[in-house]
Design an enzyme around this catalytic site. Structure first.
Site, PDB file in Angstrom:
ATOM      1  N   ASP A  50      -2.405  -3.071   1.904  1.00 28.64           N
ATOM      2  CA  ASP A  50      -2.345  -2.125   3.041  1.00 28.64           C
ATOM      3  C   ASP A  50      -3.715  -2.075   3.728  1.00 28.64           C
ATOM      4  OD1 ASP A  50       0.206   0.061   2.383  1.00 28.64           O
ATOM      5  OD2 ASP A  50      -0.562  -1.122   0.739  1.00 28.64           O
ATOM      6  N   THR A 121       5.378   0.177   0.976  1.00 31.72           N
ATOM      7  CA  THR A 121       4.378  -0.091  -0.079  1.00 31.72           C
ATOM      8  C   THR A 121       4.956   0.147  -1.473  1.00 31.72           C
ATOM      9  OG1 THR A 121       2.626   0.541   1.434  1.00 31.72           O
ATOM     10  CG2 THR A 121       2.048   0.501  -0.892  1.00 31.72           C
TER      11      THR A 121
HETATM   12 MG    MG Z   1       2.400   1.609   5.323  1.00 28.92          MG
END
Ligand code: MG
Ligand code: AMP
Ligand code: MG
Length: 307
Positions: A50, A121
């Site tokens: 990320d 995620t």
């Molecule tokens: Mg995200």
């Protein structure tokens, strides 16, 4: 062509290539195996992928469009990245198309770019990598107008990994084959990791033939675009503007609709609250208002009343 095209066309063409590069970074982090997981909140993990994908996207777009406002999920980013992460090329095939008239005169200061460098995620950390997308949404003033949904782990027929889908209102979509959802069924796509009692009550109000629980806002909208589901229902706060800006633009460029559970569009100017307080309801090929009306009044009143 590249330097004379309207800003929105150059933003889209640059975002297409940048999303692809971010997808490569996401694959590389997984291959190396050290995900560097940090908990940002309850059920809200962040990984090295990320962080790195966001740095690549923000640095690349900022360098090319210094006066465009960019808001990324992972907060402020270090703009000093290695050359390998700095994307300078525009997608030339996108630039071959004509800019819709309504966006031709939009100026850099009219835009806000909403970046979710890695949507899904939780699924990425759990091995459901096909749910992962990179989302770059382009808002003009209040409205979600353009979007890129990149799937880093999509397997192309030739075996190559990655697929990039784009949509621009007034122009259309590209990168995939739209498929209508099956007639005579009503399939809902929804969260697999952020459900609660109110959300369940909203789901129960629909006579669905199937409920697909998948991760990420990007992947759920892809279920609609590829005919795997008729509606995306999420009757709880939790999604943010970077989750919905790109999916909304792509879905609506294809003739669908993405709103809150009251049927109202979210606003995407730089001053809005990041949380989509009133949930998400999205559909393609349906009567969207009828879907809105099915949500029970008590659920409608309770969702987002307090965070
Ligand atoms: Mg995200
Ligand atoms: P989901 O449908 O649960 O996969 O969520 C779609 C997107 O919204 C993902 O980026 C999630 O991280 C985010 N999201 C949804 N609900 C929450 C929540 N309660 N807390 C944090 N993020 C959330
Ligand atoms: Mg997300």
């Amino acid at each position: 062509m590249a330097t004379t095209a309207p800003v929105i066309m150059r933003l889209m063409a640059s975002s297409i290539n940048t999303a692809k590069r971010a997808g490569g970074i996401i694959r590389d982090v997984l291959k190396k195996g050290d995900l560097g997981i940090v908990d940002k909140g309850k059920n809200d993990p962040q990984t090295e992928a990320d962080r790195s994908a966001q740095r690549c996207i923000i640095a690349s777009l900022t360098k090319k469009f210094p006066s465009v406002k960019i808001i990324g999920e992972e907060g402020g980013s270090d703009l000093n990245v290695c050359d390998d992460w700095l994307v300078t090329e525009l997608d030339e095939s996108f630039l071959q198309q004509s800019c819709p008239e309504e966006w031709q005169d939009a100026k850099p200061e009219d835009f806000v770019i909403w970046v979710d460098p890695l949507d899904g995620t939780a699924e990425y950390t759990q091995g459901f990598v096909e749910h992962v997308t990179v989302l770059i949404g382009i808002a003009v003033k209040d409205a979600a107008v353009g979007g890129i949904i990149h799937q880093p782990f999509y397997k192309q027929p030739g075996g190559e990994l990655g697929r990039t889908i784009w949509g621009l209102k007034g122009l259309g979509t590209g990168g995939f084959v739209p498929v209508p959802a099956p007639a005579g069924q009503f399939i809902i796509t929804t969260t697999r990791s952020h459900s609660n009692a109110l959300h369940q009550q909203a789901l129960n109000a629909y006579a669905s033939t199937e409920v697909l629980k998948v991760g990420g806002a990007g992947f759920k909208v892809l279920q609609l675009l590829e005919g795997k589901a008729h509606a995306y229902v999420f009757a709880t706060p939790g999604c943010k503007k970077w989750d919905t800006c790109a999916p909304e633009a792509v879905l609506e460029a294809q003739g669908g609709c993405l709103t809150n559970i009251n049927g109202e569009h979210y606003l995407y100017n730089a001053d809005v609250e990041h949380v989509n307080r009133k949930g998400v309801l999205a559909s393609l090929g349906q009567n969207h208002s009828e879907l809105v009306e099915k949500i029970p009044a008590d659920v409608r009143a309770a969702v987002g009343a307090k965070l």
